[in-house]
Design a protein around this motif. Structure first.
Motif, PDB file in Angstrom:
ATOM      1  N   SER A   1       0.809  -1.218   0.000  1.00 11.31           N
ATOM      2  CA  SER A   1       0.000   0.000   0.000  1.00 11.31           C
ATOM      3  C   SER A   1       0.844   1.271   0.000  1.00 11.31           C
ATOM      4  O   SER A   1       0.333   2.349  -0.296  1.00 11.31           O
ATOM      5  CB  SER A   1      -0.945   0.011   1.212  1.00 11.31           C
ATOM      6  OG  SER A   1      -0.202  -0.037   2.415  1.00 11.31           O
TER       7      SER A   1
ATOM      8  N   PRO B   1      -2.539   2.177  -6.044  1.00 13.83           N
ATOM      9  CA  PRO B   1      -1.745   1.754  -4.894  1.00 13.83           C
ATOM     10  C   PRO B   1      -1.305   0.300  -5.117  1.00 13.83           C
ATOM     11  O   PRO B   1      -2.044  -0.503  -5.701  1.00 13.83           O
ATOM     12  CB  PRO B   1      -2.730   1.848  -3.721  1.00 13.83           C
ATOM     13  CG  PRO B   1      -3.799   2.785  -4.189  1.00 13.83           C
ATOM     14  CD  PRO B   1      -3.897   2.565  -5.673  1.00 13.83           C
TER      15      PRO B   1
ATOM     16  N   ASP C   1      -1.183  -2.302  -3.356  1.00 13.15           N
ATOM     17  CA  ASP C   1      -2.009  -3.399  -2.847  1.00 13.15           C
ATOM     18  C   ASP C   1      -3.270  -3.624  -3.677  1.00 13.15           C
ATOM     19  O   ASP C   1      -4.007  -4.578  -3.443  1.00 13.15           O
ATOM     20  CB  ASP C   1      -2.359  -3.194  -1.376  1.00 13.15           C
ATOM     21  CG  ASP C   1      -3.153  -1.932  -1.104  1.00 13.15           C
ATOM     22  OD1 ASP C   1      -3.175  -1.018  -1.956  1.00 13.15           O
ATOM     23  OD2 ASP C   1      -3.751  -1.848  -0.012  1.00 13.15           O
TER      24      ASP C   1
END
Length: 129
Positions: free
Chosen positions: A109, A117, A119
Motif C-alpha cells: 500500500s 496503490p 495493494d
C-alpha cells in the motif's frame, strides 16, 4: 516489485554497468522468483568528492539498495544477498569487502504503480517466496 539503486565511483561503475545490471537482475529473478521482464534499476555514478567510504574499501566499493514489497521470507532475502556477493565477485571481480547490500521492505500500500496503490495491483508473480 523490486526497485534497485546502485551507487559507486563514476570511473569504476560506468564501465561495468551493463554487466552488473545483468548480474543483479539474474540474482533477483532466481532468489525472489521475479519474472524476467520485471527489471527496474537505477545507477548513480558518483564523483569522488560526493562518495565517501570507510577505510578497507577500494575504488570498486559499490552500494546496492533494493526496495521490495514486504512478504519475502528471510531465507529468500538471505539467498539474494549471498547470490549477489558470489556472482559480483565471480563475474566482475569485485570483492564482497567492496559490496554493501541493503534490502528495504515496505507494505504494498506504500507503493504507487501504474496509477494504483500497490495493494490494488494484479500481479503476475508471487511475493511470498
Amino acid at each position: 516489485m523490486a526497485q534497485v539503486k546502485i551507487y559507486g565511483l563514476k570511473e569504476r561503475l560506468n564501465p561495468v554497468k551493463e554487466k552488473l545490471s545483468e548480474v543483479i537482475h539474474s540474482c533477483v529473478v532466481e532468489a525472489l522468483q521475479m519474472p524476467a521482464d520485471k527489471k527496474f534499476q537505477r545507477f548513480f555514478p558518483m564523483d569522488r568528492e560526493d562518495f565517501y567510504y570507510a577505510p578497507g574499501r577500494t575504488e570498486a566499493y559499490t552500494v546496492i539498495e533494493i526496495s521490495l514489497f514486504e512478504g519475502r521470507s528471510t531465507e529468500s532475502r538471505k539467498r539474494l544477498i549471498r547470490l549477489l556477493f558470489e556472482r559480483i565477485q565471480d563475474e566482475l571481480d569485485i570483492s564482497p569487502q567492496d559490496v554493501e547490500i541493503t534490502i528495504f521492505e515496505t507494505p504494498k500500500s506504500n507503493w504507487g504503480i501504474r496509477g494504483l496503490p500497490g495493494d490494488e495491483l494484479q500481479l503476475n508473480y508471487k511475493v511470498k517466496v
